[in-house]
Scaffold this motif. Structure first.
Motif, PDB file in Angstrom:
ATOM      1  N   PRO A 125      -2.179 -12.930  -9.990  1.00 17.99           N
ATOM      2  CA  PRO A 125      -3.205 -13.239 -10.992  1.00 17.99           C
ATOM      3  C   PRO A 125      -4.576 -12.606 -10.709  1.00 17.99           C
ATOM      4  CG  PRO A 125      -2.051 -15.240 -10.300  1.00 17.99           C
ATOM      5  CD  PRO A 125      -1.621 -14.139  -9.384  1.00 17.99           C
ATOM      6  N   ASN A 126      -4.792 -12.160  -9.475  1.00 18.34           N
ATOM      7  CA  ASN A 126      -6.073 -11.546  -9.101  1.00 18.34           C
ATOM      8  C   ASN A 126      -6.048 -10.023  -9.152  1.00 18.34           C
ATOM      9  OD1 ASN A 126      -7.267 -14.096  -8.465  1.00 18.34           O
ATOM     10  ND2 ASN A 126      -6.078 -14.090  -6.578  1.00 18.34           N
ATOM     11  N   ALA A 127      -4.942  -9.456  -9.570  1.00 19.55           N
ATOM     12  CA  ALA A 127      -4.787  -7.996  -9.539  1.00 19.55           C
ATOM     13  C   ALA A 127      -5.847  -7.286 -10.379  1.00 19.55           C
ATOM     14  CB  ALA A 127      -3.381  -7.611  -9.988  1.00 19.55           C
ATOM     15  N   ARG A 128      -6.074  -7.730 -11.588  1.00 14.66           N
ATOM     16  CA  ARG A 128      -7.047  -7.051 -12.462  1.00 14.66           C
ATOM     17  C   ARG A 128      -8.460  -7.063 -11.882  1.00 14.66           C
ATOM     18  NH1 ARG A 128      -4.665  -5.063 -16.656  1.00 14.66           N
ATOM     19  NH2 ARG A 128      -3.131  -6.215 -17.864  1.00 14.66           N
ATOM     20  N   ARG A 129      -8.791  -8.089 -11.138  1.00 12.45           N
ATOM     21  CA  ARG A 129     -10.117  -8.203 -10.529  1.00 12.45           C
ATOM     22  C   ARG A 129     -10.412  -7.012  -9.615  1.00 12.45           C
ATOM     23  NH1 ARG A 129     -11.695  -9.742  -5.740  1.00 12.45           N
ATOM     24  NH2 ARG A 129      -9.696 -10.607  -5.136  1.00 12.45           N
ATOM     25  N   VAL A 130      -9.368  -6.414  -9.051  1.00 15.25           N
ATOM     26  CA  VAL A 130      -9.547  -5.266  -8.153  1.00 15.25           C
ATOM     27  C   VAL A 130      -8.928  -4.002  -8.753  1.00 15.25           C
ATOM     28  CG1 VAL A 130      -9.844  -6.561  -6.013  1.00 15.25           C
ATOM     29  CG2 VAL A 130      -7.533  -6.032  -6.820  1.00 15.25           C
ATOM     30  N   ASP A 131      -8.891  -3.944 -10.102  1.00 17.06           N
ATOM     31  CA  ASP A 131      -8.421  -2.769 -10.840  1.00 17.06           C
ATOM     32  C   ASP A 131      -6.973  -2.375 -10.541  1.00 17.06           C
ATOM     33  OD1 ASP A 131     -10.758  -2.459 -12.268  1.00 17.06           O
ATOM     34  OD2 ASP A 131     -11.668  -1.201 -10.734  1.00 17.06           O
ATOM     35  N   ILE A 132      -6.131  -3.372 -10.372  1.00 19.68           N
ATOM     36  CA  ILE A 132      -4.701  -3.132 -10.201  1.00 19.68           C
ATOM     37  C   ILE A 132      -4.006  -3.629 -11.455  1.00 19.68           C
ATOM     38  CG2 ILE A 132      -2.631  -3.796  -8.900  1.00 19.68           C
ATOM     39  CD1 ILE A 132      -4.469  -4.025  -6.428  1.00 19.68           C
ATOM     40  N   ASP A 133      -3.149  -2.806 -12.024  1.00 21.76           N
ATOM     41  CA  ASP A 133      -2.368  -3.181 -13.199  1.00 21.76           C
ATOM     42  C   ASP A 133      -1.290  -4.174 -12.749  1.00 21.76           C
ATOM     43  OD1 ASP A 133      -0.341  -3.354 -15.141  1.00 21.76           O
ATOM     44  OD2 ASP A 133      -0.746  -1.333 -15.869  1.00 21.76           O
ATOM     45  N   PRO A 134      -1.345  -5.420 -13.231  1.00 17.66           N
ATOM     46  CA  PRO A 134      -0.378  -6.419 -12.785  1.00 17.66           C
ATOM     47  C   PRO A 134       1.083  -6.022 -13.033  1.00 17.66           C
ATOM     48  CG  PRO A 134      -2.153  -7.478 -13.985  1.00 17.66           C
ATOM     49  CD  PRO A 134      -2.341  -5.997 -14.141  1.00 17.66           C
ATOM     50  N   SER A 135       1.352  -5.332 -14.142  1.00 19.60           N
ATOM     51  CA  SER A 135       2.742  -4.947 -14.410  1.00 19.60           C
ATOM     52  C   SER A 135       3.227  -3.889 -13.411  1.00 19.60           C
ATOM     53  CB  SER A 135       2.911  -4.465 -15.852  1.00 19.60           C
ATOM     54  OG  SER A 135       2.130  -3.328 -16.088  1.00 19.60           O
ATOM     55  N   GLU A 136       2.350  -2.967 -13.012  1.00 17.13           N
ATOM     56  CA  GLU A 136       2.720  -1.985 -11.983  1.00 17.13           C
ATOM     57  C   GLU A 136       2.897  -2.660 -10.628  1.00 17.13           C
ATOM     58  OE1 GLU A 136       0.073   1.342 -11.653  1.00 17.13           O
ATOM     59  OE2 GLU A 136       0.482   2.020 -13.698  1.00 17.13           O
ATOM     60  N   PHE A 137       1.990  -3.568 -10.295  1.00 18.05           N
ATOM     61  CA  PHE A 137       2.068  -4.323  -9.046  1.00 18.05           C
ATOM     62  C   PHE A 137       3.410  -5.055  -8.977  1.00 18.05           C
ATOM     63  CE2 PHE A 137      -0.500  -7.734  -6.463  1.00 18.05           C
ATOM     64  CZ  PHE A 137      -0.117  -7.155  -5.264  1.00 18.05           C
ATOM     65  N   GLN A 138       3.777  -5.707 -10.089  1.00 19.07           N
ATOM     66  CA  GLN A 138       5.055  -6.423 -10.158  1.00 19.07           C
ATOM     67  C   GLN A 138       6.229  -5.453 -10.012  1.00 19.07           C
ATOM     68  OE1 GLN A 138       5.629 -10.055 -10.815  1.00 19.07           O
ATOM     69  NE2 GLN A 138       7.499  -9.279  -9.856  1.00 19.07           N
ATOM     70  N   ALA A 139       6.148  -4.310 -10.665  1.00 14.53           N
ATOM     71  CA  ALA A 139       7.240  -3.326 -10.595  1.00 14.53           C
ATOM     72  C   ALA A 139       7.419  -2.809  -9.159  1.00 14.53           C
ATOM     73  CB  ALA A 139       6.974  -2.169 -11.554  1.00 14.53           C
ATOM     74  N   TYR A 140       6.318  -2.542  -8.464  1.00 12.77           N
ATOM     75  CA  TYR A 140       6.415  -2.074  -7.083  1.00 12.77           C
ATOM     76  C   TYR A 140       6.990  -3.164  -6.184  1.00 12.77           C
ATOM     77  CZ  TYR A 140       3.333   1.772  -8.524  1.00 12.77           C
ATOM     78  OH  TYR A 140       2.775   2.861  -9.148  1.00 12.77           O
ATOM     79  N   PHE A 141       6.575  -4.401  -6.423  1.00  7.86           N
ATOM     80  CA  PHE A 141       7.119  -5.513  -5.640  1.00  7.86           C
ATOM     81  C   PHE A 141       8.617  -5.650  -5.905  1.00  7.86           C
ATOM     82  CE2 PHE A 141       8.211  -9.942  -4.822  1.00  7.86           C
ATOM     83  CZ  PHE A 141       7.742 -10.072  -3.523  1.00  7.86           C
ATOM     84  N   ASP A 142       9.020  -5.569  -7.165  1.00  5.39           N
ATOM     85  CA  ASP A 142      10.441  -5.668  -7.509  1.00  5.39           C
ATOM     86  C   ASP A 142      11.240  -4.549  -6.854  1.00  5.39           C
ATOM     87  OD1 ASP A 142       9.807  -7.896  -9.022  1.00  5.39           O
ATOM     88  OD2 ASP A 142       9.909  -6.839 -10.951  1.00  5.39           O
ATOM     89  N   GLU A 143      10.683  -3.327  -6.849  1.00  4.95           N
ATOM     90  CA  GLU A 143      11.348  -2.202  -6.186  1.00  4.95           C
ATOM     91  C   GLU A 143      11.533  -2.494  -4.701  1.00  4.95           C
ATOM     92  OE1 GLU A 143      13.101   1.346  -5.089  1.00  4.95           O
ATOM     93  OE2 GLU A 143      12.890   0.485  -7.105  1.00  4.95           O
ATOM     94  N   LEU A 144      10.518  -3.042  -4.068  1.00  4.03           N
ATOM     95  CA  LEU A 144      10.611  -3.404  -2.667  1.00  4.03           C
ATOM     96  C   LEU A 144      11.723  -4.433  -2.450  1.00  4.03           C
ATOM     97  CD1 LEU A 144       9.402  -3.291   0.237  1.00  4.03           C
ATOM     98  CD2 LEU A 144       7.955  -5.207  -0.463  1.00  4.03           C
ATOM     99  N   MET A 145      11.785  -5.440  -3.299  1.00  6.86           N
ATOM    100  CA  MET A 145      12.811  -6.474  -3.166  1.00  6.86           C
ATOM    101  C   MET A 145      14.209  -5.896  -3.353  1.00  6.86           C
ATOM    102  SD  MET A 145      11.367  -9.303  -2.248  1.00  6.86           S
ATOM    103  CE  MET A 145      10.169  -8.366  -1.325  1.00  6.86           C
ATOM    104  N   ILE A 146      14.349  -4.957  -4.265  1.00 11.61           N
ATOM    105  CA  ILE A 146      15.651  -4.292  -4.466  1.00 11.61           C
ATOM    106  C   ILE A 146      16.046  -3.556  -3.189  1.00 11.61           C
ATOM    107  CG2 ILE A 146      16.797  -2.377  -5.667  1.00 11.61           C
ATOM    108  CD1 ILE A 146      15.188  -3.323  -8.194  1.00 11.61           C
ATOM    109  N   ARG A 147      15.107  -2.836  -2.599  1.00 16.00           N
ATOM    110  CA  ARG A 147      15.399  -2.107  -1.349  1.00 16.00           C
ATOM    111  C   ARG A 147      15.751  -3.056  -0.223  1.00 16.00           C
ATOM    112  NH1 ARG A 147      11.161   2.908  -0.936  1.00 16.00           N
ATOM    113  NH2 ARG A 147      11.379   3.603  -3.098  1.00 16.00           N
ATOM    114  N   LEU A 148      15.075  -4.180  -0.172  1.00 19.86           N
ATOM    115  CA  LEU A 148      15.367  -5.149   0.881  1.00 19.86           C
ATOM    116  C   LEU A 148      16.752  -5.745   0.711  1.00 19.86           C
ATOM    117  CD1 LEU A 148      11.938  -6.939   1.202  1.00 19.86           C
ATOM    118  CD2 LEU A 148      12.998  -5.370   2.842  1.00 19.86           C
TER     119      LEU A 148
END
Length: 179
Positions: free
Chosen positions: A152-175
Motif C-alpha cells: 500500500p505504500n508503493a506509490r508514496r515512493v514512485d513504485i507502480d503497485p501492479s509492477e511490484f506485485q508482478a515482480y513479487f509473484d515472479e519471485l514466488m513462482i521461482r521459489l
C-alpha cells in the motif's frame, strides 16, 4: 571503478573511520552488503544510507566522496526509505558490522533490502533475493508479510503497485521451483 569485495569495504570503512571525528551510523545496502554475506555476484558500487545530525551530513558526505575517489570506488548515498517501502520494524533488524573510529557500520535490514530489489525487478535483483532466502538470511513467510505491508505504500515512493506485485509473484513462482 574497482570491484567491491569484502576486503575493499573493510579498507574503505577503516580509512573513513580514521578521518572522521563525529559519530555517525552508516548502513550498507545492495550488492555490497550481500557480498559481505557471502554472495558471489560481483558488484561495482557501494550504496550507503546515513544516520547522523543534519549539521554533520555535508562534512561526512564530502569525506565519503573524497575517499571514494581516492580508492576509485563508486559510492552513493541512498536514503532507502525514499526509494522503496521499508519492512515493518526494519530498524530492529539492522546487522551491526563494526565500529570504525566514531562510525558504526551496519547492514541495513535485509527484508527492506529484499523489498527494494523486488521493486526494481531486475533479474540480478531477484537472484539476490533468492540468495538471501537460500542462505536463510531471510524467510519467505516474513518476506511475504513484509511485502503485504509494503504494497500500500508503493506509490508514496514512485513504485507502480501492479509492477511490484508482478515482480513479487515472479519471485514466488521461482521459489516454488526451488528444491
Amino acid at each position: 571503478m574497482e570491484p567491491v569485495t569484502p576486503r575493499v569495504l573493510e579498507d574503505f570503512f577503516t580509512q573513513l573511520g580514521q578521518r572522521s571525528v563525529k559519530p555517525a551510523r552508516l548502513y550498507l545496502l545492495g550488492g555490497s552488503a550481500l557480498s559481505l554475506l557471502g554472495s558471489s555476484r560481483i558488484t561495482v558500487d557501494v550504496d550507503l544510507d546515513l544516520e547522523l545530525p543534519p549539521e554533520d551530513e555535508a562534512q561526512l558526505e564530502a569525506m565519503i566522496n573524497a575517499l571514494a575517489q581516492e580508492m576509485r570506488l563508486d559510492v552513493e548515498i541512498v536514503p532507502l526509505a525514499e526509494f522503496a517501502p521499508l519492512a515493518p520494524d526494519a530498524e530492529k533488524r539492522h546487522r551491526f558490522l563494526g565500529s570504525y573510529g566514531p562510525i558504526d557500520v551496519y547492514i541495513f535490514d535485509l527484508y527492506s533490502i529484499a523489498l527494494s530489489k523486488i521493486a526494481r525487478g531486475f533479474e540480478s535483483d531477484l537472484e539476490d533475493v533468492i540468495f538471501l532466502l537460500k542462505r536463510e538470511l531471510i524467510h519467505v513467510d516474513t518476506l511475504r508479510s513484509a511485502f503485504v505491508s509494503a504494497l500500500p505504500n508503493a506509490r508514496r515512493v514512485d513504485i507502480d503497485p501492479s509492477e511490484f506485485q508482478a515482480y513479487f509473484d515472479e519471485l514466488m513462482i521461482r521459489l516454488g521451483a526451488l528444491p
